[in-house]
Design an enzyme around this catalytic site. Structure first.
Site, PDB file in Angstrom:
ATOM      1  N   ARG A 122     -24.531  16.959 -53.313  1.00 47.65           N
ATOM      2  CA  ARG A 122     -25.571  16.695 -52.493  1.00 47.65           C
ATOM      3  C   ARG A 122     -25.982  15.386 -51.747  1.00 47.65           C
ATOM      4  O   ARG A 122     -25.412  14.399 -52.663  1.00 47.65           O
ATOM      5  CB  ARG A 122     -27.051  17.088 -52.933  1.00 47.65           C
ATOM      6  CG  ARG A 122     -26.874  18.688 -53.460  1.00 47.65           C
ATOM      7  CD  ARG A 122     -28.234  19.158 -53.867  1.00 47.65           C
ATOM      8  NE  ARG A 122     -29.424  18.909 -53.185  1.00 47.65           N
ATOM      9  CZ  ARG A 122     -30.474  18.251 -53.481  1.00 47.65           C
ATOM     10  NH1 ARG A 122     -30.493  17.732 -54.592  1.00 47.65           N
ATOM     11  NH2 ARG A 122     -31.505  17.979 -52.483  1.00 47.65           N
ATOM     12  N   LYS A 187     -26.819  15.424 -66.577  1.00 40.02           N
ATOM     13  CA  LYS A 187     -26.530  16.404 -65.747  1.00 40.02           C
ATOM     14  C   LYS A 187     -25.226  17.203 -66.166  1.00 40.02           C
ATOM     15  O   LYS A 187     -23.990  16.610 -66.402  1.00 40.02           O
ATOM     16  CB  LYS A 187     -26.083  15.623 -64.234  1.00 40.02           C
ATOM     17  CG  LYS A 187     -26.103  16.871 -63.138  1.00 40.02           C
ATOM     18  CD  LYS A 187     -26.497  16.315 -62.041  1.00 40.02           C
ATOM     19  CE  LYS A 187     -25.813  17.205 -60.628  1.00 40.02           C
ATOM     20  NZ  LYS A 187     -26.488  16.857 -59.585  1.00 40.02           N
ATOM     21  N   ARG A 323     -37.097  12.633 -59.211  1.00 43.76           N
ATOM     22  CA  ARG A 323     -37.038  12.169 -60.298  1.00 43.76           C
ATOM     23  C   ARG A 323     -38.199  12.101 -61.278  1.00 43.76           C
ATOM     24  O   ARG A 323     -39.390  12.153 -60.766  1.00 43.76           O
ATOM     25  CB  ARG A 323     -36.697  10.683 -60.240  1.00 43.76           C
ATOM     26  CG  ARG A 323     -35.428  10.215 -59.854  1.00 43.76           C
ATOM     27  CD  ARG A 323     -34.953   8.774 -59.663  1.00 43.76           C
ATOM     28  NE  ARG A 323     -34.052   8.378 -58.741  1.00 43.76           N
ATOM     29  CZ  ARG A 323     -32.693   9.110 -59.085  1.00 43.76           C
ATOM     30  NH1 ARG A 323     -32.226   9.591 -59.957  1.00 43.76           N
ATOM     31  NH2 ARG A 323     -31.744   8.588 -57.961  1.00 43.76           N
TER      32      ARG A 323
HETATM   33  C1  BTN Z   1     -24.680  18.283 -56.578  1.00 40.81           C
HETATM   34  O1  BTN Z   1     -24.567  17.054 -56.175  1.00 40.81           O
HETATM   35  O2  BTN Z   1     -25.374  18.194 -57.633  1.00 40.81           O
HETATM   36  C2  BTN Z   1     -23.961  19.322 -56.065  1.00 40.81           C
HETATM   37  C3  BTN Z   1     -22.535  19.214 -56.563  1.00 40.81           C
HETATM   38  C4  BTN Z   1     -21.661  20.418 -56.216  1.00 40.81           C
HETATM   39  C5  BTN Z   1     -20.166  20.293 -56.380  1.00 40.81           C
HETATM   40  C6  BTN Z   1     -19.467  21.487 -56.113  1.00 40.81           C
HETATM   41  S1  BTN Z   1     -17.927  21.553 -56.830  1.00 40.81           S
HETATM   42  C7  BTN Z   1     -17.313  22.951 -55.970  1.00 40.81           C
HETATM   43  C8  BTN Z   1     -17.849  22.948 -54.593  1.00 40.81           C
HETATM   44  N1  BTN Z   1     -17.179  21.970 -53.851  1.00 40.81           N
HETATM   45  C9  BTN Z   1     -17.463  20.960 -53.363  1.00 40.81           C
HETATM   46  O3  BTN Z   1     -16.963  20.047 -52.600  1.00 40.81           O
HETATM   47  N2  BTN Z   1     -18.803  20.763 -54.004  1.00 40.81           N
HETATM   48  C10 BTN Z   1     -19.166  21.912 -54.582  1.00 40.81           C
END
Ligand code: BTN
Length: 326
Positions: A122, A187, A323
């Site tokens: 994100r 996380k 946060r």
């Molecule tokens: C976050 O920032 O918390 C979200 C992370 C999401 C990662 C996943 S991995 C599979 C899918 N492909 C990506 O490029 N992003 C999501």
């Protein structure tokens, strides 16, 4: 065709294989084998090289396998899911399915990869995605609903992940709005939802899930936030990523089918069970401002409720980050 996959298969028995034996088995030169070994090491595989003995994978890998994943699906998921594609390397499983969605691929299509070269988190963050260590999974779902009606879906995705992890025996899973998956304040996974289609419907969402399973030491420096992985949370031996993928898909299908029938109305109650910030002081970073207040859970649209002193305000997920403060 790349021979890296057959090379991994040969090395995956945990025994030493000499360069000439590997070269003969693959029908290439010893120099070509050496080049592939270097490339696999650069991708994060721990291949030991010992003079006179050859090469071996220090920890044998369980590679992702669409047949095994499908075998682990519950009946409902088996019916709703379309093809399950597994890539060894891809830029991003989400980018792939976002493009496939535009080309008209069926809802229920799933994409997984052993490694992402441009995994996306994100707020334009990079999602660190080393080879065969974690889970990178995306699911395309098509809805006969207007885009505004899908606001709460990110909560449904978070609840699905939390439930699947609980079923696998992880205790103490928490969710931080809109859908960070945490364990002991660190996380464990993240979810990225990408919406496409017509504003008035139909539309589709690609749900991308990144779950840390066994993060290799070589990748740890690249992560810019406190993190943990499933092996740590379970305190047990290696987790089967094929089983994990099937459980996640089962849970997503249950939650998304439920969302199609009832919308987000029942979700806030499910979300509450995992809500890490309810009743606590938080700081919400918006693109152009910061808001502080006491978190009061979510409403039936999936909006965060924040008691700011000037009354309870609602915030929809987007380019915001939350946060704990104080
Ligand atoms: C976050 O920032 O918390 C979200 C992370 C999401 C990662 C996943 S991995 C599979 C899918 N492909 C990506 O490029 N992003 C999501």
């Amino acid at each position: 065709m790349t021979l890296e996959q057959p090379l991994i298969t040969l090395l995956n028995d945990g025994r030493f294989h000499t360069g000439p034996a590997l070269a003969a088995a693959l029908g290439v030169s010893r120099a070509a084998v050496w080049k592939m070994i270097r490339s696999l090491q650069a991708q994060g595989l721990t291949i030991e090289a010992v003079k006179g003995r050859g090469y071996r994978l220090t920890t044998p890998l369980e590679l992702l396998d669409p047949v095994q994943i499908r075998a682990g699906l519950a009946a409902a998921a088996g019916l709703r899911l379309a093809q399950i594609e597994v890539f060894r390397t891809i830029d991003s499983t989400n980018t792939y399915l976002v493009n496939r969605a535009k080309a008209g691929v069926a809802g229920g299509s799933v994409c997984l990869a052993e490694r992402q070269t441009a995994g996306r988190g994100r707020r334009n963050r990079l999602w660190v995605s080393p080879f065969a260590a974690n889970l990178y999974l995306s699911l395309l779902w098509r809805f006969n609903l207007a885009a505004a009606e899908l606001a709460g879906l990110s909560l449904a995705a978070g609840v699905a992940v939390a439930r699947a992890l609980e079923e696998l025996g992880v205790t103490g899973i928490g969710l931080k709005w809109p859908n960070d998956v945490l364990w002991q304040g660190r996380k464990l996974g993240g979810i990225l939802l990408e919406l496409g289609g017509e504003a008035s419907g139909p539309c589709h969402i690609v749900t991308g899930i990144g779950l840390n399973v066994t993060m290799p030491a070589s990748a740890q420096d690249a992560i810019d936030q406190p993190w943990t992985d499933l092996s740590t949370a379970l305190g047990a031996g290696p987790v089967s990523r094929n089983v994990l993928a099937a459980r996640l898909l089962n849970a997503l299908v249950v939650q998304y089918s439920d969302f199609e029938r009832h919308g987000a109305a029942t979700l806030s109650a499910h979300w509450q069970r995992y809500d890490l910030t309810a009743g606590r002081p938080v700081l919400l970073k918006l693109p152009n401002a910061t808001v502080t207040g006491i978190a009061r859970g979510v409403d039936s649209d999936g909006a965060l409720l924040l008691d700011t002193g000037a009354g309870v305000q609602r915030f929809l997920a987007g380019e915001v980050s939350l946060r704990l403060s104080g």
